[in-house]
Motif scaffolding. Structure first.
Motif, PDB file in Angstrom:
ATOM      1  N   TYR A   1      21.168 -49.952  34.621  1.00  0.00           N
ATOM      2  CA  TYR A   1      21.086 -48.539  34.987  1.00  0.00           C
ATOM      3  C   TYR A   1      19.752 -48.189  35.639  1.00  0.00           C
ATOM      4  CZ  TYR A   1      24.880 -48.740  31.618  1.00  0.00           C
ATOM      5  OH  TYR A   1      26.014 -49.093  30.944  1.00  0.00           O
ATOM      6  N   GLY A   2      18.692 -48.743  35.109  1.00  0.00           N
ATOM      7  CA  GLY A   2      17.380 -48.420  35.657  1.00  0.00           C
ATOM      8  C   GLY A   2      17.163 -48.969  37.046  1.00  0.00           C
TER       9      GLY A   2
ATOM     10  N   PHE B   1      23.592 -44.064  27.365  1.00  0.00           N
ATOM     11  CA  PHE B   1      22.908 -43.130  26.467  1.00  0.00           C
ATOM     12  C   PHE B   1      21.970 -43.858  25.505  1.00  0.00           C
ATOM     13  CE2 PHE B   1      26.896 -40.791  27.474  1.00  0.00           C
ATOM     14  CZ  PHE B   1      26.314 -39.704  28.109  1.00  0.00           C
TER      15      PHE B   1
ATOM     16  N   ALA C   1      19.454 -46.360  28.505  1.00  0.00           N
ATOM     17  CA  ALA C   1      18.617 -45.615  29.458  1.00  0.00           C
ATOM     18  C   ALA C   1      18.846 -44.121  29.252  1.00  0.00           C
ATOM     19  CB  ALA C   1      18.944 -46.022  30.891  1.00  0.00           C
ATOM     20  N   PRO C   2      18.481 -43.593  28.081  1.00  0.00           N
ATOM     21  CA  PRO C   2      18.790 -42.199  27.745  1.00  0.00           C
ATOM     22  C   PRO C   2      18.203 -41.182  28.713  1.00  0.00           C
ATOM     23  CG  PRO C   2      17.187 -43.130  26.213  1.00  0.00           C
ATOM     24  CD  PRO C   2      17.728 -44.271  27.009  1.00  0.00           C
ATOM     25  N   ASN C   3      17.062 -41.482  29.302  1.00  0.00           N
ATOM     26  CA  ASN C   3      16.463 -40.541  30.247  1.00  0.00           C
ATOM     27  C   ASN C   3      17.144 -40.585  31.613  1.00  0.00           C
ATOM     28  OD1 ASN C   3      14.543 -39.743  28.338  1.00  0.00           O
ATOM     29  ND2 ASN C   3      13.138 -41.393  28.926  1.00  0.00           N
ATOM     30  N   LYS C   4      17.836 -41.677  31.863  1.00  0.00           N
ATOM     31  CA  LYS C   4      18.493 -41.851  33.155  1.00  0.00           C
ATOM     32  C   LYS C   4      19.800 -41.062  33.235  1.00  0.00           C
ATOM     33  CE  LYS C   4      17.301 -44.555  36.684  1.00  0.00           C
ATOM     34  NZ  LYS C   4      15.939 -44.668  37.202  1.00  0.00           N
TER      35      LYS C   4
ATOM     36  N   PRO D   1      20.975 -37.924  32.110  1.00  0.00           N
ATOM     37  CA  PRO D   1      21.004 -36.558  32.646  1.00  0.00           C
ATOM     38  C   PRO D   1      20.561 -36.482  34.100  1.00  0.00           C
ATOM     39  CG  PRO D   1      19.204 -36.832  31.075  1.00  0.00           C
ATOM     40  CD  PRO D   1      20.063 -38.037  30.956  1.00  0.00           C
ATOM     41  N   TRP D   2      19.630 -37.340  34.478  1.00  0.00           N
ATOM     42  CA  TRP D   2      19.176 -37.378  35.878  1.00  0.00           C
ATOM     43  C   TRP D   2      20.305 -37.807  36.798  1.00  0.00           C
ATOM     44  CZ3 TRP D   2      18.833 -41.906  38.862  1.00  0.00           C
ATOM     45  CH2 TRP D   2      18.214 -41.768  40.106  1.00  0.00           C
TER      46      TRP D   2
ATOM     47  N   ASP E   1      22.984 -35.097  37.092  1.00  0.00           N
ATOM     48  CA  ASP E   1      22.523 -34.020  37.965  1.00  0.00           C
ATOM     49  C   ASP E   1      22.677 -34.412  39.434  1.00  0.00           C
ATOM     50  OD1 ASP E   1      21.051 -31.443  38.435  1.00  0.00           O
ATOM     51  OD2 ASP E   1      19.558 -32.809  39.276  1.00  0.00           O
TER      52      ASP E   1
END
Length: 343
Positions: free
Chosen positions: A172-173, A210, A213-216, A218-219, A222
């Motif tokens: 994901y990253g 989730f 890469a939990p920060n990825k 919502p980004w 969006d």
């Protein structure tokens, strides 16, 4: 010596059986229902989607095989047939060949029996016939050709629906941003040449984003929403959040981003087209009975990216940009669920 079956040729066998089970004798259920407010809404067949998504896991088919994303393509084309669009109009078709222009199909059906049977045999036994049948849809955009995953088209109308799909089960990253960036360019290229076509984008994503890469997450959500809000991009975008039942199931992926850009050209896939594999019936039955379980996480999917909203938007746009004399079955299916108005 018989050619060894590829993952994709095997997957088509399972995909075709699953879709045939969902639409016995080619009869599709009506996807339109009335919600609690009396509004017509599209109700996707998620049970069939979950079975289709289990096929690449069962076959351990990696991303580069094309099978994981193909599961989404097969489901979407099935849903558009449920909406009332004709079998030969919606690509990929539920049988070989995957691309068969409707006028060609009409010609075949109107031939005398001996000629029809011979032509049907040739088509069935040939991976692709240049300029007639194909394994994938190659569409000319403003500046270059693009393989489009799900298409409704006819020689008389040109493309009416163009849906691109992407699938991501890991990395994901590294690769998430690349997938969305590619889609922006593809959308503009297609929309500038086909402004009246319904243009959509579907992104299949494994739910372990989730955790990994939990920060990825919502980004990325969006970005997907905004991709469907631009005036020169897609008319709607969709997120399919997939949860595998058990962490042992993996879709093998290459390290890093090994996607390659194709040079603009004719877009012919004659060299890569292949026939469905010939598998014993008992092997097919065993595979279908042992498909890994995949669930769709509706509660974690943003409303703007919900599959039901996406499918309704695509269908409504097709109908709103064509005369009422066209797509009669699709219009009838919508009208059938509306409550009658008493004088």
């Amino acid at each position: 010596m018989a050619k060894k079956a590829t993952k994709k040729s095997e997957a088509w066998v399972y995909f075709d059986h699953i879709v045939a089970d969902a639409a016995p004798r080619g009869l599709h259920s009506n996807p339109w229902i009335l919600n609690e407010k009396g509004q017509a809404v599209f109700s996707p067949d998620f049970d069939t989607l979950q079975r289709l998504l289990g096929v690449p896991l069962y076959l351990a088919a990696g991303t580069q095989s094309g099978v994981p994303a193909l599961a989404l393509d097969v489901w979407l084309s099935y849903e558009f047939r449920r909406a009332g669009f004709q079998t030969d109009q919606v690509w990929p078709r539920p049988s070989h060949p995957r691309i068969l222009p409707a006028p060609v199909a009409a010609l075949i059906s109107n031939l005398n029996t001996p000629f029809r049977r011979e032509l049907e045999r040739v088509i069935a036994d040939t991976a692709s016939i240049k300029g007639v049948t194909s394994a994938s849809s190659i569409i000319l955009g403003k500046n270059y050709t693009k393989q489009v995953d799900v298409v409704i088209s006819d020689w008389a109308t040109g493309p009416e629906l163009l849906v691109s799909t992407k699938r991501m089960d890991s990395s994901y990253g590294k690769n998430a941003a690349n997938r969305v960036e590619e889609s922006y360019g593809d959308a503009k290229n297609l929309r500038l040449r086909h402004p009246l076509a319904s243009l959509g984008f579907v992104f299949g994503l494994r739910s372990d984003i989730f955790e990994k890469a939990p920060n990825k997450a919502p980004w990325l959500f969006d970005l997907l929403e905004k991709l469907g809000q631009e005036d020169d991009a897609y008319h709607a975008t969709c997120l399919v959040l997939m949860e595998y039942d058990g962490t042992s199931y993996q879709v093998p992926e290459p390290d890093g981003d090994n996607s390659t850009a194709e040079l603009p050209g004719t877009g012919s896939d004659d060299e890569t087209a292949e026939l469905p594999a010939e598998l014993p019936e008992n092997e097919i039955a065993k595979g279908l009975a042992n498909l890994p379980k995949v669930s769709i996480l509706h509660d974690k999917t943003p409303n703007e990216l919900a599959p039901a909203r996406f499918l309704a938007t695509m269908v409504m746009r097709i109908l709103s940009t064509t005369p009422v004399t066209m797509h009669a079955e699709a219009r009838a299916r919508m009208a059938a669920i509306k409550p009658s108005i008493k004088a």
